[in-house]
Each structure stands twice: as C-alpha cells, then as structure tokens.
Design a protein around this motif. Structure first.
Motif, PDB file in Angstrom:
ATOM      1  N   ARG A 169      58.824 -13.510  33.790  1.00 17.59           N
ATOM      2  CA  ARG A 169      58.967 -12.480  33.164  1.00 17.59           C
ATOM      3  C   ARG A 169      60.255 -12.026  32.350  1.00 17.59           C
ATOM      4  O   ARG A 169      60.023 -11.722  31.238  1.00 17.59           O
ATOM      5  N   ASP A 173      61.098 -12.583  28.448  1.00 15.71           N
ATOM      6  CA  ASP A 173      61.547 -11.760  27.465  1.00 15.71           C
ATOM      7  C   ASP A 173      62.817 -11.982  26.742  1.00 15.71           C
ATOM      8  O   ASP A 173      63.132 -11.793  25.663  1.00 15.71           O
ATOM      9  N   HIS A 177      60.586 -15.406  24.211  1.00 14.22           N
ATOM     10  CA  HIS A 177      60.005 -14.577  22.807  1.00 14.22           C
ATOM     11  C   HIS A 177      61.050 -14.067  21.975  1.00 14.22           C
ATOM     12  O   HIS A 177      61.052 -13.212  21.350  1.00 14.22           O
ATOM     13  N   ARG A 377      58.290  -4.721  26.471  1.00 10.80           N
ATOM     14  CA  ARG A 377      58.617  -6.023  26.243  1.00 10.80           C
ATOM     15  C   ARG A 377      58.636  -6.398  24.806  1.00 10.80           C
ATOM     16  O   ARG A 377      58.173  -5.813  24.162  1.00 10.80           O
TER      17      ARG A 377
END
Length: 823
Positions: A169, A173, A177, A377
């Motif tokens: 995760r 992030d 992304h 996020r």
C-alpha cells in the motif's frame, strides 16, 4: 541529501532541475523496484528525457546476444531469461520480465531507438556455480553459505518508517499512483506505439514536439530512492545479502567499461538497493580482487514464456508480486484506471452469468474513490477497488471475489517467445509436436478429453505419457466424465514456466521426445529393483507407445518376477500388467510378451496368498485386503476362460473360498473374500448368511467380528445397499451389535463408525428406518408388515407404476404399446 544520492542522479556540479532542460550529464543510475509499473513509467520518462548513448541493465551478460529478440513482434511478455548449467540443467535461474517491468521497458526503448543495451550483472556462469543444488531464485543471486543477518526488505522498512503496516500500500501511494515528476497520476504509461490514438501518457512527448520540453524533473524519484537506500545501507550493511558485494563489484567494472566507450551519457537500470554501491568511489583493483577465484560453469541462455501466476509466487522461481494483473492494468491504462478496471471486473462477472449492470460499475467506482479519500490515499488502490467490488458487484460474498482475484488481480497471462530463440533440440521437437497436435501450452488449468480411437487423440495421449515418463509434468491423468471405457482418457493440463528446465534436463536422454522417453525407460528398467516398479514401467511404455523400450523392460520384468517370492510384491505388480493387456488392444500394441508373465504371476499369487493372510496385525490385514481387491480386479481382466473348470477365474475363486472359510485368516480379509464371491454370483446367499452368522457368533471376539463386517460391507463397495435389500444380513448385523457387551462396545465403536460413515446419507437413513421397524415376521414382506412412515409406501401402487412406463419406453427407444398409442 547524502553524497551517494546526489551521485546517483547527477555528478557534483551539475544541475538536475528545470522544466525545459535536458537532465544533467550522466551516468544516470535509475534505481527501480523489479516488476513495478511506477518504476517502469519513471524509467521510460527518464530515458526519453536523457536520451542516453547506452543503456545498462541488471541481468546476466551472456544474455546480450538475446536482447534483439525483445523487438521481435512475436515476443510477448511476460517472458524470462533462462540460464542453466550445460552439464547440470537442473541448476538454473530465471530473470522474469513483464510488460510493466522497468528492465523490459528499458530494453524496448533502447532497441526502438537503436541505442546499445547490455546486461551488467554477475555472469550466470558464476552465479549458477555459486548456487547450492536445488535452489531456484527469481534473480540469479548467489546462495548464502551461512545467514549472518536477516535479509532486509527495503520496501518494508521504508513503509514502516512512513507509518504504513502494508508495504504494498505504501509503494502504491508513493510510486504507482504518482507521475514520474512526483505529481498525482491518474493514468498509466504505455510503451511507445501502444498508446490509444489521441492519448498522450503522462511523461510522454507528443508527436512533433521537442523531447526537451518534457515537464518536471524526471530524475527526482530516483534521487529520493537513492537517498533512502543509502540510509538503509548505512543502517543495515549488506542487508543479509553478503554476496551482493561480488555482484556490485562486477557491475561497477561494467559501468567503467561503458563510460570509456560512450562517455558519461550512460543510463543504468538496476534494483534501487544497488544504487549507492554503484555510485560509491572504489578502485578497479579492489573490484577485481572481489571477483578473483570465483567458480564457473558452462551455461546456456534463452528466452522462455512466463506467467503472471508465477510472478505472484513468493517462493521457487516466483517474484513475490501479489497482484501482477493489477500492476499490468495500471501500466497499460491510458487514463481513468479505476473506471477501466471496474469495467474489466464487470465483464468477467457477466461472463460467469452474474448480473452486473452499468449502474453497478458507476457505484463501484464512486465507492472506491470515497474509500480512498477517507483513507487519505492519492488514488484508489487495489484495496479500495477490491472492497468496492465485494460490496457492490459481489453483494458482500467472497466467492465471486475469489474469481476476480484469480483471473484479474493475479491474471492468467502466458507470454510467447519467437521460434528464433535458442532452445535445446528436445524443446524444438516438443514445440513441433504441440503445433502438429494442436496442443497449445496454456497457463490456466484445463481438462482435455481424448478418444483413443481417433488418430490425433491417440497421438496426443502418447505425447503426454512420454512427457510424464521424462518428468515433464505438463498433464496429469484424471478420471474421465464421459465414459469408463478403455478408449477414453482425460487429462488436466497446465503449463508452468519451470517445465522448460525439465525439458532441458530431459535433453540428456535424446533429441526428440520419442527417443528420449525410450532411452530413459530402458535405463529405468535396468536400474529398477522392485517388481512393481518394472510392471508400472511396462504399462507406461505401452501407454506412451515405446516399442523399442519394451524388449528391455520385458526382460527386466521376467528376471524380477522369477526371483521375487514375496506374494505382496507379486500382488502389487499384477494390476499394472492386467491394465497393460487391456489397453494394449485399444492402442493396437503387441502385448503377447506380457501375457505369459502375467499368467505366471497370477498362478504364483493363487498358491502363495492363503498362507500370507494368516497371523497379521490390523495394519497388515488392511494392506493385504487392498491387495486382494486389486488382484481380484486384475484377474477379471486377465481371465481368458480357456475351458470350464480350468480357467484362471476358477482357480482364483477357489482361493477366495479358502480365505472366506479359514478362521486363521484376518476377519477383514474373510469378510472381503465373502463379499467378492457374493457379488460375482459364486457364493449362494444362504452360504453368505451362514458365514456371516459364524463370524458374528457369540464366541467370536467383538473386535474380530467388527473387522469382518468392515470387510464385508465397508468402504465404497455398496455394502449399505446390500444390507438395505437383504434383510437377513441386516438382521444378523443388528442382532450381533445389540448383543455386544457394554464394556467391549467402546472398543468396536471406532471401527463400526468408520464402516458405516462411508455410506451415503440416504442409505444410512434407510438402514436406520429398517432397524427401527424391527424384524419382519416369517413369510411376510417388509412392505406388507409395516405401515407407511418416513417416505416409505405400504406397497406397490400399480397406477403410479403404469404412469411411468411410457416415459421409460421413450428413454429406451422402444415403441409404445397399442393401448398407449391409442391414448
């Protein structure tokens, strides 16, 4: 920022900022995470902006000659470089690359722009020599002789430092992304030529524009990662990988060589962990000293297809990427990745006959974006999209969600490699056979039903059996759904990338599948010591169609059979021979040589089996019970019925009668022998009832009686239905069971529970109902003696029975009776 981090991005004195300037002169050390789409996008943007004179990639230098194949239109990732030792093909390593792997992106960019590209990692000749036998790392990293410190996962350490409990995760992030310039990214990056018409991916240069106008500092992510890795290496040293020093010394030497040839305009794509070491100032003499005396083996390299499923594995040759399908989607999506992903999921579920509307897709996207905002996020990640799919499209169920994980999040992609890639002769022959027989290797598991009466299906069967003999486990036989006839075969096929290693290992036996299987079968026949192994090999040779191996196997079989006096070994060997004789007719194979050996084994079993069934403990009795059943089935296949009273079947029936009548034989074997004779019609029902009465008499120990019952009606032999339809036998069992003393009942209960628990629920329910009603009066029928209860009618209903007859005639294809036709 540390000095190593600055050197990783640009030499001292050079500027790395500015939105309209080419990045400062190299060398550019582009530290990446293997198989990361964010890293891949960043590498592509950096290469487009820097336009290096050469590209160096972490990988085995022996693979340089194979790099041009990456530009072949028939090469489709995921693929992997396979390196194996020539003299020991089982010692091998893979370098997997997916479409979203930074290394693959760098290779394709260099080939598309005619820029020299090279591998600079430690040669496979050294890394394979340093590995312990049986190891299979994803990347060719030498094995550790002893573990001094725990292996450090840099991504996990950085994630924990940032306050994340999930490294995946955190990586999503901060990298996946984000655009290559550090801003929020709402789309992925495609390779040149793969972007849909009219779309310009983030970091790409529109057609006709100056590449120098690329926005932002494309090296900023690499500078940040280099600084982080420098801090980690200062804290953890080698991170539990002591032989990394050898690899990094070799990479530094290769970097020096490239700088002499191309100057400083060189880009290096390598794991971020190695960047500080490559930027460190060391002497050539010191690096060469680390490489002195390394062991070496002869190696061969080639490209092989890979799979997303293999990338997702944590061990073996896996890469440990939990969601390669999701990563591939992030890399390929031109824009709106969440909307496109939800559309994919909807299409998959609709294909499985689940109702998923456009409204479901819209609501799932909104929910995923809302969850991302609530969790702070930058963009909805895999966790948010999965939660949204579960809630909206799967109605909270994990059952359809498991299908989404398997088909999309992990994925079933299998790469392709052109025929021009190097391969061992055996692999080329296998590829030709697969094309001729239209058996395409697929990553997903599928079942294949074969009709051996058809020439193509028979050839497919022979190929699959030959590969099993060579330990190339492409297919496994399964029980067919359509027919139990000898002309039917069913296989479960699944091609795994490491099967290429198995093929390379099998290449020592021959250059074609046929010659290799023949040579290996002959070698195994000579080396085998157990009779059952030789008989199984003989069966395999017949199934695989290896006539040249049969003489050697048959000689070994005759020798072992003549010397082996153990009845258990003979009983284990006979079923395989019987199957071979049965299947030989279907495959048009000459099995005359097997007939004499099989008949001799059967005769010796008939003579030696009764004495072997006495004096056995419970485990030995259970084992021999299974052998008796197997021999019974085998003799049913072998019996030729030469003349009444002289055939093999009659001799075997005499053996079963002896076993059923001898008190010294274990109870489970006596019960099974009685049941086999009864089922074959070789024992009258009255005699079977008499033997049961003797076995269940008060003088028989309860444990022995329970063992007899298990042998007679236990397992999947249909004993429950026998008790349902023969009330005398059921009454005997019931009377014995009610008479077992209380202090001994607990001793026989486990055995009885095992016996009756194997029955189907309906059979158990019927038996319970019959026992509850009690015994039937002498001369009466069950249906006349008891009222209708629990689903049982009082007797035959002629009107209802007549109503079924027209349907039965229709199913059987018989014409209706005149009265029916008139109606």
């Amino acid at each position: 920022m540390s000095g190593a981090a600055v050197a990783a991005a640009a030499p001292p004195g050079r500027t790395t900022t500015g939105s309209a300037a080419r990045p400062a002169a190299g060398p550019w050390l582009l530290g990446v995470r293997h198989h990361g789409p964010g890293s891949a996008r960043a590498v592509l943007a950096a290469l487009r902006a820097a336009r290096p004179a050469a590209v160096l990639i972490e990988g085995p230098p022996e693979g340089d000659a194979l790099l041009p194949l990456a530009a072949d239109p028939r090469m489709r990732p995921p693929v992997a470089l396979l390196a194996h030792a020539v003299d020991d093909p089982g010692r091998a390593s893979f370098w997997p690359m997916a479409a979203f792997s930074p290394e693959w992106v760098a290779i394709r960019w260099a080939l598309d722009h005619d820029v020299p590209v090279r591998f600079i990692d430690l040669p496979a000749a050294h890394s394979l020599a340093l590995e312990e036998p049986g190891e299979g790392p994803e990347r060719a990293e030498p094995a550790q002789e002893e573990e001094v410190t725990p292996v450090v996962d840099p991504i996990r350490v950085l994630a924990e430092t940032a306050g994340y409990d999930d490294p995946e995760r955190w990586w999503e992030d901060v990298v996946e992304h984000r655009s290559p310039t550090g801003e929020r990214d709402d789309g992925g990056m495609r390779l040149e030529g793969a972007t849909p018409e009219g779309a310009t991916p983030e970091g790409a240069t529109p057609e006709g524009a100056d590449p120098d106008d690329a926005p932002g500092d494309v090296l900023a992510p690499f500078v940040a990662l280099a600084e982080a890795m420098s801090a980690l290496r200062e804290a953890y040293g080698d991170g539990g990988q002591p032989r990394d020093a050898v690899r990094e010394a070799y990479m530094r030497i290769q970097l020096r060589t490239a700088r002499k040839e191309f100057g400083d305009d060189v880009a290096v794509v390598c794991g971020a962990w190695h960047v500080p070491a490559l930027a460190a100032r060391t002497t050539l003499a010191a690096d060469r000293a680390l490489l002195k005396g390394l062991p070496k083996v002869r190696t061969d390299l080639t490209w092989v297809p890979w799979t997303h499923r293999r990338l997702a594995r944590q061990s073996g040759y896996g890469a440990g990427i939990d969601s390669p399908g999701w990563y591939g989607h992030l890399f390929e999506a031109a824009d709106r990745p969440i909307e496109r992903w939800m559309t994919k999921v909807a299409g998959l579920l609709r294909g499985e006959d689940r109702f998923v509307s456009t409204a479901h897709v819209i609501e799932a996207v909104r929910l995923a974006e809302t969850l991302a905002a609530l969790r702070g996020r930058p963009l909805a990640g895999l966790g948010e999209t999965t939660d949204a799919v579960r809630a909206v499209m799967c109605e909270g169920s994990d059952v359809p969600l498991a299908l989404v994980r398997d088909r999309l999040i992990v994925g079933e992609s299998l790469g392709e490699v052109p025929d021009t890639a190097p391969a061992v002769p055996l692999q080329r022959d296998l590829t030709r056979s697969q094309r001729t027989l239209r058996l395409k290797p697929e990553a997903s598991e599928r079942e294949l039903d074969l009709d051996l009466r058809k020439e193509t299906d028979a050839a497919r069967s022979r190929l699959l059996h030959r590969l099993r003999l060579l330990d190339v486990g492409w297919g496994d036989p399964v029980t067919g759904r359509g027919s139990t006839g000898t002309f039917r075969e069913s296989w479960r096929l699944s091609w795994e990338p490491e099967l290429h290693v198995r093929v390379a290992e099998a290449g020592v036996w021959g250059t074609t599948v046929l010659t290799a299987a023949t040579a290996k079968a002959a070698s195994q026949a000579v080396a085998a010591t157990a009779l059952a192994d030789v008989t199984a090999l003989a069966e395999h040779c017949l199934l695989a169609g290896l006539p040249d191996a049969l003489p050697v196997v048959m000689k070994a079989l005759a020798d072992r059979a003549a010397l082996d006096a153990d009845v258990g070994h003979l009983a284990d060997a006979l079923p395989a021979l019987a199957r071979s004789l049965r299947y030989g007719d279907v495959r048009s194979t000459d099995t005359a040589a097997l007939t004499e050996v099989a008949a001799g084994l059967a005769e010796r079993i008939c003579v030696g089996l009764p004495p072997a069934c006495t004096g056995l403990d419970p485990d030995g009795a259970e084992t021999l019970r299974g052998r008796v059943e197997a021999v019974h089935g085998a003799i049913g296949l072998l019996d030729t019925g030469a003349e009444p009273g002289t055939g093999l079947r009659e001799r075997w029936d005499a053996v079963l009668h002896k076993l059923a009548a001898r008190d010294t034989v274990a109870g489970i074997i006596r019960g099974r022998a009685t049941r086999l004779l009864l089922d074959e019609g070789r024992l009258p029902e009255d005699e079977a009832a008499r033997l049961m009465g003797l076995a269940l008499s008060p003088g028989t120990p309860p444990a022995d009686a329970a063992a007899w019952i298990e042998g007679f009606v236990g397992g999947a032999s249909g004993g429950g239905m026998l008790l349902v339809h023969d009330e005398r036998l059921l009454g005997l069992v019931d009377a014995w069971l009610t008479g077992v003393p209380a202090d001994q009942f607990t001793d026989v209960l486990p055995l009885l529970r095992r016996t009756f628990s194997a029955y189907e629920p309906g059979v158990r329910r019927t038996l319970g109902e019959l026992v509850r009603r009690g015994p039937v009066p002498e001369g009466a029928r069950r249906n006349d003696a008891a009222p209708a209860t629990g689903g049982f009618g009082p007797g035959l209903d002629p009107a209802r029975a007549d109503a079924v007859e027209p349907v039965l005639r229709l199913l059987l294809g018989r014409p209706p009776e005149p009265a029916e036709a008139a109606v």
